[in-house]
Design a protein around this motif. Structure first.
Motif, PDB file in Angstrom:
ATOM      1  N   THR A   1      -5.436 -49.494  29.058  1.00  0.00           N
ATOM      2  CA  THR A   1      -4.620 -49.229  30.256  1.00  0.00           C
ATOM      3  C   THR A   1      -3.188 -49.698  30.040  1.00  0.00           C
ATOM      4  O   THR A   1      -2.225 -48.963  30.319  1.00  0.00           O
ATOM      5  N   LEU A   2      -3.041 -50.915  29.534  1.00  0.00           N
ATOM      6  CA  LEU A   2      -1.699 -51.459  29.305  1.00  0.00           C
ATOM      7  C   LEU A   2      -0.968 -50.664  28.228  1.00  0.00           C
ATOM      8  O   LEU A   2       0.240 -50.424  28.328  1.00  0.00           O
ATOM      9  N   GLY A   3      -1.698 -50.233  27.196  1.00  0.00           N
ATOM     10  CA  GLY A   3      -1.085 -49.403  26.160  1.00  0.00           C
ATOM     11  C   GLY A   3      -0.655 -48.049  26.692  1.00  0.00           C
ATOM     12  O   GLY A   3       0.419 -47.544  26.361  1.00  0.00           O
ATOM     13  N   CYS A   4      -1.504 -47.458  27.555  1.00  0.00           N
ATOM     14  CA  CYS A   4      -1.160 -46.168  28.176  1.00  0.00           C
ATOM     15  C   CYS A   4       0.089 -46.297  29.046  1.00  0.00           C
ATOM     16  O   CYS A   4       0.959 -45.415  29.036  1.00  0.00           O
ATOM     17  N   CYS A   5       0.173 -47.391  29.794  1.00  0.00           N
ATOM     18  CA  CYS A   5       1.340 -47.612  30.651  1.00  0.00           C
ATOM     19  C   CYS A   5       2.603 -47.784  29.818  1.00  0.00           C
ATOM     20  O   CYS A   5       3.667 -47.255  30.155  1.00  0.00           O
ATOM     21  N   ALA A   6       2.485 -48.516  28.704  1.00  0.00           N
ATOM     22  CA  ALA A   6       3.641 -48.711  27.825  1.00  0.00           C
ATOM     23  C   ALA A   6       4.093 -47.384  27.234  1.00  0.00           C
ATOM     24  O   ALA A   6       5.295 -47.099  27.148  1.00  0.00           O
ATOM     25  N   GLY A   7       3.129 -46.549  26.820  1.00  0.00           N
ATOM     26  CA  GLY A   7       3.488 -45.254  26.248  1.00  0.00           C
ATOM     27  C   GLY A   7       4.087 -44.313  27.270  1.00  0.00           C
ATOM     28  O   GLY A   7       5.093 -43.657  27.011  1.00  0.00           O
ATOM     29  N   ALA A   8       3.474 -44.258  28.453  1.00  0.00           N
ATOM     30  CA  ALA A   8       3.979 -43.372  29.504  1.00  0.00           C
ATOM     31  C   ALA A   8       5.356 -43.801  29.985  1.00  0.00           C
ATOM     32  O   ALA A   8       6.116 -42.980  30.486  1.00  0.00           O
TER      33      ALA A   8
END
Length: 568
Positions: free
Chosen positions: A514-521
């Motif tokens: 989730t945190l990685g997805c947020c960083a990428g988005a």
């Protein structure tokens, strides 16, 4: 002053001065926090611009098109692969986050009375999406309005970007690194869940430094003197390899050094005999080769027999395999003489243990002698031989095609809409990068070259913007005042806070993912770094790649949309 006159006479020197000092300044850290290269280059460019230096327009356009094409090339494979299968969920999430950023940006722009230039500059900085600056400038310049008004709006873009970028970075680091884990049960719980996920992935450690390497090499080459009890008589290479196979070890005999005359022979025929006293060079995975071999002979340094060329090659796995374990893959006869050094899936390295799964689209790094590698590569998929040469024909024609695509305009009523040269270059890079990933036999751009093109292209563009806007920067700064900082703060925090909740509660990603997805988005590499440091793991990168690829494309388009909406 002689120095100033030299810069005015040769403006390119001013650009390189800006880039040089900007890169140095951007790396300086205060209490672990760095200004960032792009922001530092912009600030230095503004200061240099006070010397009243006229920088040509083509330099800015060329550098930005090169940057956008290479960004598209880098993320194209992940972007298109994510549109189907498991990655679709992450694509939808990235779209949701980008829509949140656009929606909050539009709302804030109307609340604070921002003009299109101020709005797009604020959005670019608050979401740390530097390419939006270029797309926004192109769109502002295409508006039908008073030329002086267009000039003022264009000048406001870098000002608003600079004022919002720093908190855009720091706010993302704080939210993702500290608030995010607390929202999902606390840092200890998230760390524990991340360690569990690591075990299921068999994920290896990674290090981005080119000066470092993993001390545990997965492939080993060792030499033994054939003097053990098993060598009562001459044995063929085939018999020796089969004997190892009965022990559950897959070993390949690569070379033999004859004891009678010290002749070194490359093994091309499995019927070749091994005489007692010969030195034999064997290759295998480390876990296969470790053990007691007194039955065969004692290990020796074997410097001469082990001095031979071994290559490695990256091979993209074709669709014909569906999913297959490393153990199953190694049973194929054409894998003889070849070992798997590493599996890479969505930029994350996976330890190639026997039970590790290889999927279509994965990149497997094979190690062995060239003739064996060529044979295995053709069976597995498409080889991408390591090279230092950049295909400039591919880059030049790719950007040209993108520019021509961007020049095609669609008229909706009185409004003419087109991708523009910048949008066309991005789309061209996406398509050609994706095509290359499917058939990596053309268009080679080594990672080192990509790094140079991306960083030099973007920062040269930012340097020119800073120098050109230098004279009007102060007046534009006075006009926006503190309101732009507050607007940027809202655009930084609100979408990202909502994104963490949505990723955790609605999409139900693993907390680290989730945190990685947020960083990428949110296109925040610093945020990803903060998360990985807090969790002590590279697992968050699993969610970063696809969402970054989508948002990198979508935010540029949304920057254009923001300009058009706020100009109505």
């Amino acid at each position: 002053m002689w120095f100033v006159e030299a810069l005015r006479h040769t403006p390119a020197l001013a650009v390189f001065l800006t880039i040089g000092i900007g890169f140095w300044l951007g790396k300086l850290k205060f209490k672990g926090i760095a200004l960032g290269t792009v922001t530092a280059v912009l600030i230095v460019g503004v200061l240099v611009g006070q010397l009243d230096i006229s920088v040509g327009g083509p330099l800015k356009t060329v550098s930005f098109l090169l940057f956008l094409f290479c960004i598209g090339y880098s993320v194209g494979p992940q972007f298109f692969k994510s549109l189907k299968g498991e990655g679709l969920k992450e694509v939808i999430f990235a779209v949701v986050v980008c829509v949140l950023i656009l929606g909050v940006s539009i709302l804030v722009s109307y609340l604070f009375g921002l003009n299109p230039g101020q709005a797009v500059g604020m959005m670019a900085g608050a979401s740390t999406a530097s390419p939006v600056v270029g797309a926004g400038e192109d769109t502002v310049n295409s508006l039908t309005a008073d030329p002086e008004l267009i000039k003022n709006m264009t000048a406001a873009i870098p000002v608003c970007y600079a004022m919002t970028y720093v908190f855009g970075t720091l706010g993302a680091v704080w939210l993702l690194g500290y608030v995010g884990p607390a929202m999902m049960g606390g840092i200890d719980k998230v760390k524990a869940m991340t360690r569990e996920l690591e075990k299921t992935l068999s994920q290896g450690t990674s290090n981005s430094s080119p000066a470092s390497f993993n001390a545990c090499r997965p492939i080993a080459f060792r030499a033994f003197t054939a003097t053990g009890s098993w060598m009562t008589t001459a044995r063929s290479v085939k018999v020796l390899e089969e004997y190892f196979q009965k022990m559950g070890k897959r070993v390949t005999v690569e070379r033999i050094k004859r004891s009678k005359d010290d002749t070194v022979i490359d093994v091309t025929d499995k019927g070749l005999t091994i005489e007692k006293g010969d030195i034999v060079a064997i290759a295998a995975r480390r876990e296969m080769i470790v053990g007691d071999y007194d039955w065969f002979g004692k290990e020796v340094a074997g410097i001469d027999i082990l001095s031979f060329a071994v290559e490695d090659v990256d091979v993209t796995v074709s669709k014909k395999f569906k999913e297959i374990t490393v153990r199953e893959l190694m049973t194929y006869p054409w894998m003889e003489g070849v070992d798997i050094k590493k599996i890479v899936r969505e930029d994350v390295a996976i330890n190639p243990l026997d039970g590790a799964v290889v999927k279509p689209g994965d990149i497997v790094e094979l190690v062995g002698i060239k003739k064996y590698l060529d044979r295995a590569s053709k069976e597995i998929g498409y080889a991408d031989p390591k090279t230092l040469a950049t295909d400039f024909v591919f880059i030049g024609l790719g950007i040209l095609l993108g520019g021509l695509l961007g020049a095609i305009a669609i008229k909706i009523g009185a409004v003419s809409i087109s991708l523009g040269a910048s949008g066309g270059a991005l789309v061209s890079g996406l398509l050609l990068g994706w095509l290359r990933s499917k058939r990596p036999v053309f268009g080679a751009i080594p990672k080192a070259s990509l790094w140079v093109f991306n960083n030099l292209g973007l920062n040269m563009y930012i340097a020119v913007i800073g120098i050109a806007s230098g004279p009007s920067f102060v007046s534009a700064f006075d006009e926006v005042g503190p309101k732009i900082f507050v607007a940027g703060l809202i655009v930084t925090l609100v979408p990202l806070f909502l994104a963490i909740l949505i990723g955790h509660k609605i999409f139900k990603f693993h907390p680290a993912v989730t945190l990685g997805c947020c960083a990428g988005a949110r296109k925040t590499t610093a945020g990803l770094g903060a998360v990985q440091e807090r969790l002590g793991s590279t697992v968050p990168a699993l969610g970063y790649t696809i969402t970054y690829a989508v948002s990198n494309t979508l935010l540029i388009i949304f920057g254009i949309v923001l300009v058009l909406v706020t100009s109505m």
